[in-house]
Motif scaffolding. Sequence first.
Motif, short mmCIF file in Angstrom:
data_model
loop_
_atom_site.label_atom_id
_atom_site.label_comp_id
_atom_site.label_asym_id
_atom_site.label_seq_id
_atom_site.Cartn_x
_atom_site.Cartn_y
_atom_site.Cartn_z
N GLY A 166 0.95 -1.37 0.01
CA GLY A 166 0.17 0.05 -0.11
C GLY A 166 0.69 1.04 0.01
O GLY A 166 0.21 2.22 -0.49
N ASP A 243 -3.22 -4.52 11.62
CA ASP A 243 -3.57 -3.92 10.45
C ASP A 243 -3.55 -2.15 10.89
O ASP A 243 -3.62 -1.89 11.70
CB ASP A 243 -5.23 -3.78 10.09
CG ASP A 243 -5.44 -5.61 9.71
OD1 ASP A 243 -4.60 -5.70 8.99
OD2 ASP A 243 -6.51 -5.91 9.82
N SER A 245 -4.03 1.72 8.55
CA SER A 245 -4.41 2.48 7.66
C SER A 245 -4.46 4.07 7.81
O SER A 245 -4.42 4.29 9.31
CB SER A 245 -5.88 2.22 7.03
OG SER A 245 -6.86 2.35 8.05
N ILE A 249 -6.22 4.23 3.26
CA ILE A 249 -5.13 3.10 2.48
C ILE A 249 -4.25 2.40 3.51
O ILE A 249 -3.90 2.76 4.46
CB ILE A 249 -4.02 4.10 1.75
CG1 ILE A 249 -4.67 5.11 0.79
CG2 ILE A 249 -2.98 3.12 1.18
CD1 ILE A 249 -3.61 6.02 0.15
N LYS A 250 -4.87 1.00 3.36
CA LYS A 250 -4.28 -0.03 4.29
C LYS A 250 -2.67 -0.19 3.76
O LYS A 250 -2.46 -0.28 2.90
CB LYS A 250 -5.01 -1.31 4.14
CG LYS A 250 -6.40 -1.09 4.55
CD LYS A 250 -7.15 -2.50 4.48
CE LYS A 250 -8.48 -2.44 5.04
NZ LYS A 250 -9.31 -3.79 4.86
N GLN A 251 -1.81 -0.32 5.12
CA GLN A 251 -0.75 -0.69 4.88
C GLN A 251 -0.04 -1.77 6.05
O GLN A 251 -0.62 -1.48 6.82
CB GLN A 251 0.33 0.65 4.90
CG GLN A 251 0.22 1.24 6.38
CD GLN A 251 0.38 2.61 6.39
OE1 GLN A 251 0.27 3.38 5.34
NE2 GLN A 251 0.99 3.31 7.38
#
Length: 294
Positions: A166, A243, A245, A249-251
């Motif tokens: 991401g 998780d 974000s 936007i997930k990273q």
Amino acid sequence: MTFSNREDFRNKGVLKLSSVIDIEKILDAQSYLWQEVKHKFSINIDEPSTWFSNAHNPVGDAGAKRLNGMGSIMRELKASGKLDEIERAIQSSIDQVFGTHTWRPLDLWYSLLSFPSSESAWNVPHKSWHCDEPAVVGDAEPWSLFVFVFLDNVTVDMGPTTVVSGSHRRAERLAKTLGTQNHEALINAFESVNSGLFESPKEVTLLPMDQVLDLLIQEDPWFQELVEEGSPDQRIQRFIEEDNSLYGIKQKVVTLTGTAGDIIVFDPRCLHTFSANVSDRPRQVLRLDFRRQL
């Protein structure tokens, strides 16, 4: 499934495709590779005592030890034809995901062979995070694709390339507000993969690779923590298992692992780095790059 794979790659910058290459072809290439490594470096994969008999090669710090001088072996391997069927299998998979004739391979293959290091425990790396292509405003696609080819089973302890999935989208977002023009020299440095994409290179707005990490650190504490040292348990929990974000936007940190015959397609605009091989075996991975077609 093809659309799903394409969307997954667009979002994450990393796509794993399993069992793409016939195992017999993989073993054939592996055998030839080690035959040449033995001839040139006097290193035998089955004899660990030979791996470090030359104090100057493999080279690298405590985490990543790579053979310096593999270029000629990879050129010979390509010229031998032993990679031809592997290339065709990869091309077929790339076509299925992205569309026929949208990406074509370059002639040069790379060796990502790495040897066990002196470190005892694998950790999410904190050093040398970088991007290999700039983020271009108005262009959602990279100029090239990196394709990692697994000649053997590669697990996390074997020092896989480590990627922030991401992060290419975060770079795209930054480029829209902080990108600048007049980067002809940078654009020309990538002529092998971007020629013909721009009518006027000096008018292209982009964010250079060497600015991405610092800007991400400034706007997101997650990236500040990424470049700081910490215990393996803490860093694996924070960057791989949890998780995270920002701006939708997930990273997360992803390790490029797989089994013999798998490939991983990777967007070079993503932040990535090496990790330590703490196993008792060399990591056997090759890389082939693809360029966009007009």
